[in-house]
Design a protein around this motif. Structure first.
Motif, mmCIF file in Angstrom:
data_model
loop_
_atom_site.group_PDB
_atom_site.id
_atom_site.type_symbol
_atom_site.label_atom_id
_atom_site.label_comp_id
_atom_site.label_asym_id
_atom_site.label_seq_id
_atom_site.Cartn_x
_atom_site.Cartn_y
_atom_site.Cartn_z
ATOM 1 N N VAL A 84 -62.585 22.517 11.072
ATOM 2 C CA VAL A 84 -63.486 21.392 10.837
ATOM 3 C C VAL A 84 -64.491 21.290 11.977
ATOM 4 O O VAL A 84 -64.126 21.378 13.155
ATOM 5 C CB VAL A 84 -62.686 20.078 10.717
ATOM 6 C CG1 VAL A 84 -63.621 18.880 10.622
ATOM 7 C CG2 VAL A 84 -61.747 20.129 9.517
ATOM 8 N N LEU A 85 -65.747 21.065 11.616
ATOM 9 C CA LEU A 85 -66.783 20.717 12.586
ATOM 10 C C LEU A 85 -67.135 19.248 12.390
ATOM 11 O O LEU A 85 -67.546 18.833 11.304
ATOM 12 C CB LEU A 85 -68.036 21.574 12.388
ATOM 13 C CG LEU A 85 -69.225 21.214 13.294
ATOM 14 C CD1 LEU A 85 -68.912 21.511 14.750
ATOM 15 C CD2 LEU A 85 -70.490 21.940 12.849
ATOM 16 N N ASP A 86 -66.963 18.453 13.438
ATOM 17 C CA ASP A 86 -67.373 17.050 13.445
ATOM 18 C C ASP A 86 -68.733 17.005 14.120
ATOM 19 O O ASP A 86 -68.847 17.099 15.345
ATOM 20 C CB ASP A 86 -66.336 16.219 14.206
ATOM 21 C CG ASP A 86 -66.699 14.746 14.332
ATOM 22 O OD1 ASP A 86 -67.679 14.321 13.696
ATOM 23 O OD2 ASP A 86 -65.996 14.031 15.067
ATOM 24 N N LEU A 105 -57.942 23.209 13.243
ATOM 25 C CA LEU A 105 -58.808 23.172 14.420
ATOM 26 C C LEU A 105 -59.955 22.223 14.135
ATOM 27 O O LEU A 105 -60.498 22.209 13.034
ATOM 28 C CB LEU A 105 -59.335 24.580 14.718
ATOM 29 C CG LEU A 105 -60.332 24.767 15.864
ATOM 30 C CD1 LEU A 105 -60.133 26.132 16.507
ATOM 31 C CD2 LEU A 105 -61.787 24.646 15.365
ATOM 32 N N VAL A 106 -60.327 21.436 15.127
ATOM 33 C CA VAL A 106 -61.511 20.588 15.034
ATOM 34 C C VAL A 106 -62.396 20.861 16.245
ATOM 35 O O VAL A 106 -61.934 20.833 17.384
ATOM 36 C CB VAL A 106 -61.154 19.090 14.988
ATOM 37 C CG1 VAL A 106 -62.405 18.231 15.128
ATOM 38 C CG2 VAL A 106 -60.434 18.747 13.686
ATOM 39 N N ARG A 107 -63.675 21.103 15.956
ATOM 40 C CA ARG A 107 -64.668 21.231 17.018
ATOM 41 C C ARG A 107 -65.639 20.070 16.868
ATOM 42 O O ARG A 107 -66.187 19.838 15.789
ATOM 43 C CB ARG A 107 -65.398 22.568 16.900
ATOM 44 C CG ARG A 107 -66.310 22.868 18.078
ATOM 45 C CD ARG A 107 -66.623 24.370 18.127
ATOM 46 N NE ARG A 107 -67.270 24.811 16.900
ATOM 47 C CZ ARG A 107 -68.569 25.099 16.812
ATOM 48 N NH1 ARG A 107 -69.357 24.988 17.873
ATOM 49 N NH2 ARG A 107 -69.088 25.509 15.676
ATOM 50 N N ALA A 144 -66.752 26.948 10.592
ATOM 51 C CA ALA A 144 -65.897 25.915 10.001
ATOM 52 C C ALA A 144 -65.842 26.068 8.493
ATOM 53 O O ALA A 144 -66.747 26.622 7.868
ATOM 54 C CB ALA A 144 -66.426 24.527 10.357
ATOM 55 N N ASP A 145 -64.752 25.561 7.920
ATOM 56 C CA ASP A 145 -64.608 25.474 6.467
ATOM 57 C C ASP A 145 -65.143 24.149 5.939
ATOM 58 O O ASP A 145 -65.515 24.030 4.772
ATOM 59 C CB ASP A 145 -63.132 25.595 6.079
ATOM 60 C CG ASP A 145 -62.459 26.793 6.712
ATOM 61 O OD1 ASP A 145 -62.912 27.921 6.467
ATOM 62 O OD2 ASP A 145 -61.490 26.603 7.482
ATOM 63 N N VAL A 146 -65.128 23.137 6.823
ATOM 64 C CA VAL A 146 -65.561 21.784 6.466
ATOM 65 C C VAL A 146 -66.447 21.252 7.584
ATOM 66 O O VAL A 146 -66.121 21.415 8.765
ATOM 67 C CB VAL A 146 -64.355 20.830 6.277
ATOM 68 C CG1 VAL A 146 -64.823 19.444 5.850
ATOM 69 C CG2 VAL A 146 -63.359 21.392 5.279
ATOM 70 N N ILE A 147 -67.555 20.617 7.215
ATOM 71 C CA ILE A 147 -68.399 19.928 8.183
ATOM 72 C C ILE A 147 -68.404 18.448 7.839
ATOM 73 O O ILE A 147 -68.686 18.070 6.700
ATOM 74 C CB ILE A 147 -69.836 20.475 8.194
ATOM 75 C CG1 ILE A 147 -69.838 21.970 8.538
ATOM 76 C CG2 ILE A 147 -70.697 19.712 9.207
ATOM 77 C CD1 ILE A 147 -71.207 22.624 8.455
ATOM 78 N N LEU A 148 -68.073 17.618 8.808
ATOM 79 C CA LEU A 148 -68.029 16.173 8.633
ATOM 80 C C LEU A 148 -69.149 15.543 9.446
ATOM 81 O O LEU A 148 -69.291 15.817 10.641
ATOM 82 C CB LEU A 148 -66.672 15.624 9.089
ATOM 83 C CG LEU A 148 -65.444 16.215 8.386
ATOM 84 C CD1 LEU A 148 -64.163 15.652 8.992
ATOM 85 C CD2 LEU A 148 -65.489 15.942 6.890
ATOM 86 N N VAL A 149 -69.932 14.694 8.794
ATOM 87 C CA VAL A 149 -71.109 14.096 9.425
ATOM 88 C C VAL A 149 -71.029 12.582 9.245
ATOM 89 O O VAL A 149 -71.183 12.075 8.133
ATOM 90 C CB VAL A 149 -72.408 14.635 8.791
ATOM 91 C CG1 VAL A 149 -73.620 14.049 9.502
ATOM 92 C CG2 VAL A 149 -72.442 16.165 8.846
ATOM 93 N N GLY A 150 -70.780 11.876 10.317
ATOM 94 C CA GLY A 150 -70.634 10.423 10.236
ATOM 95 C C GLY A 150 -71.842 9.686 10.754
ATOM 96 O O GLY A 150 -72.158 9.748 11.946
#
Length: 220
Positions: A84-86, A105-107, A144-150
């Protein structure tokens, strides 16, 4: 300009925040400020510089809270073994939620050095490990497999640049989720709503006491 990073940033964060849960996530805890003006002024004094950007890291913004809530509410297998990319991580809230939900894993990508230290402190508070990328990752391979954008669509140039990078990634099979409470520069097309939360907010930060935090999937 005096640098504020590493141990100095950690001391600053501890002095000017209190440990508390975000309003929508009682199972987590962060170093949070209650008012924006005092910590903003303190940041300028610590840096010996005027007109610095607001200390976004010191608050749990509505879009990020909605996205983190969705992550924690999702089935654990949704996140198991995912990278995951935050993006624009701020406090690290969304990345912490992803690690709690079972991510491999989170970056956390964040260009503010004080925020980078806040991410490390908040990860430790919640018993997780997060890799911090202290630079601008737009245009790069996200790894990343997932990108999270807050809550990142508050400024037009950034929002346009960000979406121009993310949309082709969504077309390559990366899952891109955006948490947004109705910011001005959120894309108006190519989004699919997947969750909605009423997020208690503060009049210190918003123009109302609740915001509708919507979680969107960015479409190719």
């Amino acid at each position: 300009m005096r640098p504020l990073k590493g141990a100095a940033a950690a001391a600053f964060i501890r002095e000017h925040t209190a440990i508390a849960p975000p309003s929508l996530l009682p199972e987590l805890k962060l170093h949070l400020a209650t008012e924006i003006t005092p910590i903003w002024q303190a940041t300028e004094e610590a840096l010996e510089q005027a007109n610095v950007p607001p200390p976004f890291w010191a608050f749990a913004w509505a879009g990020g809270q909605a996205l983190a809530r969705h992550v924690l509410d999702s089935p654990r297998e949704r996140w198991s073994n995912r990278r995951v990319l935050d993006f624009g991580a701020g406090s690290g809230l969304v990345g912490i939620a992803a690690m709690k939900a079972g991510a491999r894993l989170v970056r956390a990508a964040e260009i503010d050095p004080v925020a980078c230290e806040a991410i490390r402190l908040n990860a430790e508070l919640n018993g997780v490990e997060i890799e911090v990328a202290a630079d601008d990752v737009i245009g790069r391979d996200p790894g990343a497999d997932v990108i999270l954008v807050g809550d990142m669509c508050y400024e037009k140039p950034l929002a346009e640049r960000l979406v121009a990078w993310l949309r082709p990634l969504a077309g390559c099979g990366i899952d891109v989720l955006m948490g947004d409470p109705g910011r001005t520069y959120r894309p108006t097309q190519g989004l699919a709503e997947i969750a909605r939360y009423t997020v208690p907010t503060s009049l210190e930060l918003e123009d109302r006491e609740t915001r509708e935090g919507i979680v969107w999937r960015l479409l190719p």
